[in-house]
Design a protein around this motif. Structure first.
Motif, short mmCIF file in Angstrom:
data_model
loop_
_atom_site.label_atom_id
_atom_site.label_comp_id
_atom_site.label_asym_id
_atom_site.label_seq_id
_atom_site.Cartn_x
_atom_site.Cartn_y
_atom_site.Cartn_z
N GLN A 1 43.52 108.01 24.13
CA GLN A 1 42.80 108.95 23.28
C GLN A 1 41.32 108.85 23.58
OE1 GLN A 1 43.56 108.62 19.04
NE2 GLN A 1 42.99 110.76 18.76
N GLY B 1 37.10 112.54 20.50
CA GLY B 1 37.20 113.95 20.17
C GLY B 1 38.42 114.66 20.72
N LYS B 2 39.32 113.91 21.33
CA LYS B 2 40.51 114.53 21.94
C LYS B 2 41.78 113.95 21.33
CE LYS B 2 38.38 115.77 26.32
NZ LYS B 2 38.53 115.77 27.80
N GLN B 3 42.89 114.60 21.61
CA GLN B 3 44.17 114.13 21.09
C GLN B 3 44.67 112.96 21.92
OE1 GLN B 3 46.69 117.61 21.46
NE2 GLN B 3 47.36 117.04 23.51
N ARG B 4 45.64 112.28 21.36
CA ARG B 4 46.26 111.16 22.05
C ARG B 4 47.31 111.71 23.02
NH1 ARG B 4 48.37 106.28 18.33
NH2 ARG B 4 46.27 106.68 17.53
N ASP B 5 47.16 111.36 24.31
CA ASP B 5 48.06 111.89 25.34
C ASP B 5 48.78 110.77 26.07
OD1 ASP B 5 45.61 114.39 26.19
OD2 ASP B 5 47.42 114.63 24.98
N GLU C 1 36.64 109.46 33.52
CA GLU C 1 37.53 110.21 32.63
C GLU C 1 38.74 109.39 32.17
OE1 GLU C 1 36.35 111.19 35.60
OE2 GLU C 1 37.86 112.32 36.75
#
Length: 124
Positions: A39, A42-46, A88
C-alpha cells in the motif's frame, strides 16, 4: 486467530535488494495461500505476490522478474525477495494468509489474517 509477524523492511537505494519475512503462528489446520500486498501513500492495497501450498505463484506485473516469493511450510513462513528495486516499490508491505482452523462449536472454518505491515522505502 492466526497472528502474522512481518520483518525485513527498511530503507534501500534504487537498484538495491531487500528480503521480507512473515511468520504465522496460531491454530492453523491448513494453509491455502500466503501473500504480500503493498500500500503506497494515498493508494489502495494491491497484491504484490502470492503463493499457494500447491506451488502456484502469482506476481503483479510491476514486480515480475525482480521479486521472488517463497514459502517454508514447516515453519509457516513466507518470504519476499526483492531485487532491482525502484522508488515505486515504496510502501507498507502487508503479509496475508488464507487458512482453515477448527473452531469450537463450528468445526472447520476458513479464515484469513493480515500482518501489521512493514515499511519499505526505496530512495537515494
Amino acid at each position: 486467530q492466526v497472528h502474522l509477524v512481518e520483518s525485513g523492511g527498511g530503507l534501500v537505494q534504487p537498484g538495491g535488494s531487500l528480503t521480507l519475512s512473515c511468520v504465522a503462528s496460531g491454530s492453523i489446520f491448513r494453509t491455502f495461500v500466503m501473500g504480500w500486498y503493498r500500500q503506497a501513500p494515498g493508494k489502495q492495497r494491491d497484491l504484490v505476490a502470492s503463493i499457494k501450498t500447491d506451488g502456484t505463484i502469482r506476481y503483479a506485473d510491476s514486480v515480475k522478474g525482480r521479486f521472488t516469493i517463497s514459502m517454508d511450510d514447516a515453519k509457516d513462513t513466507v518470504y519476499l525477495q526483492m531485487s532491482t528495486m525502484k522508488p515505486e516499490d515504496t510502501g507498507v508491505y502487508y503479509c496475508h494468509t488464507d487458512y482453515s482452523t477448527i473452531k469450537s462449536g463450528q468445526g472447520l472454518v476458513r479464515l484469513d489474517s493480515w500482518g501489521q505491515g512493514t515499511q519499505v522505502t526505496v530512495s537515494s
